[in-house]
Design an enzyme around this catalytic site. Sequence first.
Site, PDB file in Angstrom:
ATOM      1  N   ARG A 118      -0.312   6.766   7.466  1.00 27.07           N
ATOM      2  CA  ARG A 118      -0.154   6.852   6.006  1.00 27.07           C
ATOM      3  C   ARG A 118      -0.640   8.204   5.479  1.00 27.07           C
ATOM      4  O   ARG A 118      -0.210   8.664   4.432  1.00 27.07           O
ATOM      5  CB  ARG A 118      -0.947   5.734   5.314  1.00 27.07           C
ATOM      6  N   PHE A 139      13.009   4.403  11.605  1.00 29.31           N
ATOM      7  CA  PHE A 139      11.709   4.023  11.072  1.00 29.31           C
ATOM      8  C   PHE A 139      10.936   5.249  10.618  1.00 29.31           C
ATOM      9  O   PHE A 139      10.689   6.154  11.412  1.00 29.31           O
ATOM     10  CB  PHE A 139      10.907   3.246  12.113  1.00 29.31           C
ATOM     11  N   ASP A 175       3.442   3.431   6.551  1.00 29.76           N
ATOM     12  CA  ASP A 175       2.749   3.201   7.825  1.00 29.76           C
ATOM     13  C   ASP A 175       3.647   2.691   8.940  1.00 29.76           C
ATOM     14  O   ASP A 175       4.753   2.212   8.711  1.00 29.76           O
ATOM     15  CB  ASP A 175       1.659   2.145   7.620  1.00 29.76           C
ATOM     16  N   LYS A 219       0.812  -1.196   0.000  1.00 28.99           N
ATOM     17  CA  LYS A 219       0.000   0.000   0.000  1.00 28.99           C
ATOM     18  C   LYS A 219       0.855   1.259   0.000  1.00 28.99           C
ATOM     19  O   LYS A 219       0.413   2.346  -0.380  1.00 28.99           O
ATOM     20  CB  LYS A 219      -0.867   0.037   1.277  1.00 28.99           C
ATOM     21  N   GLY A 220       2.086   1.153   0.474  1.00 28.66           N
ATOM     22  CA  GLY A 220       2.883   2.326   0.809  1.00 28.66           C
ATOM     23  C   GLY A 220       3.118   3.326  -0.314  1.00 28.66           C
ATOM     24  O   GLY A 220       3.399   4.488  -0.055  1.00 28.66           O
ATOM     25  N   GLU A 253       7.877   2.454  -6.010  1.00 30.44           N
ATOM     26  CA  GLU A 253       8.040   1.935  -4.647  1.00 30.44           C
ATOM     27  C   GLU A 253       8.301   3.095  -3.692  1.00 30.44           C
ATOM     28  O   GLU A 253       9.052   4.017  -4.020  1.00 30.44           O
ATOM     29  CB  GLU A 253       9.214   0.936  -4.648  1.00 30.44           C
ATOM     30  N   ASP A 254       7.689   3.061  -2.530  1.00 33.36           N
ATOM     31  CA  ASP A 254       7.894   4.142  -1.566  1.00 33.36           C
ATOM     32  C   ASP A 254       9.290   4.095  -0.956  1.00 33.36           C
ATOM     33  O   ASP A 254       9.942   5.117  -0.806  1.00 33.36           O
ATOM     34  CB  ASP A 254       6.820   4.120  -0.461  1.00 33.36           C
ATOM     35  N   ASP A 258      14.380  -0.880   1.463  1.00 30.56           N
ATOM     36  CA  ASP A 258      14.954  -1.098   2.787  1.00 30.56           C
ATOM     37  C   ASP A 258      15.962  -2.253   2.666  1.00 30.56           C
ATOM     38  O   ASP A 258      17.090  -2.048   2.206  1.00 30.56           O
ATOM     39  CB  ASP A 258      13.801  -1.407   3.748  1.00 30.56           C
ATOM     40  N   LYS A 307      16.892   3.468   1.856  1.00 29.10           N
ATOM     41  CA  LYS A 307      17.564   3.303   3.156  1.00 29.10           C
ATOM     42  C   LYS A 307      18.725   2.322   2.956  1.00 29.10           C
ATOM     43  O   LYS A 307      18.644   1.136   3.278  1.00 29.10           O
ATOM     44  CB  LYS A 307      16.554   2.762   4.172  1.00 29.10           C
TER      45      LYS A 307
END
Length: 172
Positions: free
Chosen positions: A160, A147, A154, A38-39, A94-95, A98, A126
């Site tokens: 969000r 984070f 989220d 969802k990000g 993509e948000d 990681d 990141k």
Amino acid sequence: MLKTLFTKGEIDDAVKRLASCIENDFDDEEILFVCLLKGSFMFLSDLIRCIKNTSTVDFMRVSSYGTAMKSKGEVTVTKDLEESIEGKNVVIVEDIIDSGLTLKVIKELLLKRNPKSLKICALLDKRARREVEMEGDYVGLTIDDGFVVGYGIDYAEHYRNLPEICVVEKDT
Ligand code: PRP
């Protein structure tokens, strides 16, 4: 406690830079944007409004975190694309990258479907947390470990809706 890392203005600037790079690379070719839910929904909606190319969008739901702050190290496709990507210019939106596991799995999966081209556009990178080799083709902002939430991202499904990107800090 939340501390602002990137304001809406800084995010807008990064999104415009990314959109401009994508437009330059694809000339007047058509692009299929694949949004990883969802990000990435907020990022996608802002990004595609800055891009003049003829475009379509499709959505994929990938789960790698559950509700914990640490990665499970597993990637599950819970909603697949509805359209064929064969012969198309695909840009995965993509948000955040990681560990890199999500994109590694998705990239391998989508390459098997024979797109004309496959690129990755990530708003945040990141790098310190990378566990597998994974480079975004278009990267907006590089961040340190920590984070982050907001602008679609989220923590346990909350935050969000924040217009800025914040770091979650432990209360002292
Ligand atoms: C998050 C984020 C990326 C992925 C990045 O998604 O949106 O898709 O993790 O992590 P990785 O590089 O370590 O694989 P998440 O699974 O939390 O789902 P969401 O987008 O629905 O919040």
